[in-house]
Design an enzyme around this catalytic site. Structure first.
Site, PDB file in Angstrom:
ATOM      1  CB  SER A 178      -0.441   0.496  21.102  1.00 60.41           C
ATOM      2  OG  SER A 178      -0.572   0.112  19.751  1.00 60.41           O
TER       3      SER A 178
ATOM      4  CG  ASP B  36       0.598  -9.882 -11.001  1.00 59.24           C
ATOM      5  OD1 ASP B  36      -0.046 -10.738 -11.633  1.00 59.24           O
ATOM      6  OD2 ASP B  36       1.012  -8.818 -11.518  1.00 59.24           O
TER       7      ASP B  36
ATOM      8  CE  LYS C 232      -5.106  -1.697  14.027  1.00 58.16           C
ATOM      9  NZ  LYS C 232      -4.590  -2.855  14.769  1.00 58.16           N
TER      10      LYS C 232
END
Lengths: 311, 311
Positions: free
Chosen positions: A75, A169, A50
């Protein structure tokens, strides 16, 4: 319109964050029957990806805006991240947190220099409290997942993984508020690679799974999941990106989340939180999808309460 | 007589092992009031530094000796390490384990391709059982800590730390059988640095502390410690090295070990076992010894039983 923005975000934030390691495990590869590349954002500053988005959002403010500080409701991990990012850049951060947020996450916010403002544990209460602080402090509101600069910043984790391993991939990414997976989609685009993005989500909060089907933002009636970072819903800025680029979303049970989390701890000795473990749980649940593929897994964070482990 | 031997060991084993990362933590530095450099051998192959010594010992055997395999007795990490090292080098490993060894460590031995032979949980039973296998299989016995090639191999963890951070003032190392700390002393010597080596040991098994005072190898009457890797005693090959080079040994309580372990997990998201956490516990117990110093901490391993955590 988003082209090159994740690469640009990486340029401005990279001196402020860790380039986290990509872990491999011979034994987990054997169990999954595929080649797994784990991008360990639990080893990021403040224990989660974050801070990438938080730093990018702050660095895109004007000097005048920065001085008045930033405010968010979260939160958990974004609260710590914005506190630390603001602290490192020398500005105040006001954090609106639900009164029932995990103690370890509240302590983290204080440790990183954020100012906590508690509110009732509802989305409405959070938004009202945050709006009040914007009003009184003239601080800039930064949404944890539905802010375009945050989305670009979060995408840099996936970008680094793809820079190190261009042959991947499939990218597997947890889906909570949608910022990380939207940013990851844009990172794949910026790198111009032929790589699929798959989301992972608990059955208990499968709003994103349902949103992909209905093509509108769905909500959760209940949020009985151990993956506390994934209880939030998608937003109008990240949803169009997700709708355009995400191949599918795999849902997992609570038991599968705990099993995957324990397996990862045991084999790699790196702590990941339940919201991260949904990705490995998804890979182990739908093995045929990933068989013999190179799979990049975004492990979002490692902020668990060690007093309340599920095993 | 030992000069240059740790450097030589590093040359022959480095392609077979991981060069483990050295972690830093702003928050732990703040708590300790010193600069800590954590050498994370919990992220080593098989989750502990032991594969360094095991690999060095095997690579120093003749081709004929290697073919007949290796045997050891070990309560845990060395068993897994020798199994994996032997497996990677294509030879058999016979592991004598006490019947009460942690399940997770037995499972590790089998997973890494070792053959387990169980015995009573006494040193006598272990030695007799190992001797029997040497006789019948013509395998070479490799002691987990009192074998000179093992000692040189174990020293490479400290050597890598000192290569990366030549300014380290103090090395802190757990003391169990004595192989790791003896090797670390020789690494400091090989690097020709002005760096002190301090041992860390539980009060409950303070045989090395008493041995440094009496200048002879002491034993433990009881072994009631959570640090299960540190229950063994010093040996005639490593004790002279320890006596010559170790500055002092700091003893810590069981509570201090658990607190340090939890603190490290929480702040770094890397799992360490109690036998590793004694080092951080020692630094936090005797803060004045380490104040404002650069402290290299050898974290020996991360093999914990997640079903039996002490918190």
């Amino acid at each position: 319109m988003h082209s090159g923005k994740v690469i640009a975000a990486k340029k401005i934030i990279s001196s402020h964050i860790h380039r986290t390691p990509i872990l491999r495990s011979r034994l987990l590869n054997k169990i999954a029957n595929s080649q797994l590349f784990f991008k360990c954002e639990s080893l990021q500053k403040a224990g989660a990806y974050k801070i990438r988005g938080a730093t990018n959002a702050i660095l895109n403010l004007t000097t005048e805006e920065r001085e008045k500080g930033v405010v968010t409701h979260s939160s958990g991990n974004f609260a710590q991240a914005l506190s630390l990012a603001a602290n490192l850049l020398g500005i105040p951060a006001y954090i609106v947190m639900p009164s029932n947020a995990p103690k370890v996450k509240k302590a983290g916010v204080i440790e990183y220099g954020g100012h906590i403002i508690e509110c009732e544990p509802t989305l409405e209460a959070r938004e009202a409290t945050a709006a009040e602080i914007v009003q009184t402090k003239k601080a800039t509101f930064i949404h944890p997942s539905n802010d375009i600069d945050v989305i670009y910043g979060q995408g840099t984790a996936c970008l680094e993984l793809l820079e190190d391993h261009t042959g991947v991939d499939i990218i597997v990414c947890p889906v909570g508020g949608g910022g990380l997976i939207a940013g990851s989609c844009l990172a794949v685009n910026d790198m111009n690679l032929n790589c699929t993005v798959i989301g992972a989500e608990p059955f208990e909060v499968d709003d994103a799974y349902r949103s992909l089907i209905s093509k509108q933002i769905e909500t959760n009636q209940t949020t009985n999941t151990i993956a506390d970072g994934l209880k939030t819903q998608l937003g109008d800025k990240n949803f169009p990106i997700i709708l355009d680029h995400v191949d599918s979303i795999i849902r997992v049970t609570e038991e599968e989340i705990v099993d995957a989390m324990k397996l990862f701890w045991q084999y790699t000795k790196v702590i990941i939180e339940p919201s991260s473990a949904v990705t490995l749980a998804a890979v182990l649940r739908e093995k045929l999808v990933f068989q013999d593929k190179k799979v990049g897994i975004i492990l979002s964070g490692g902020n668990v309460d060690l007093q309340n482990l599920p095993f």
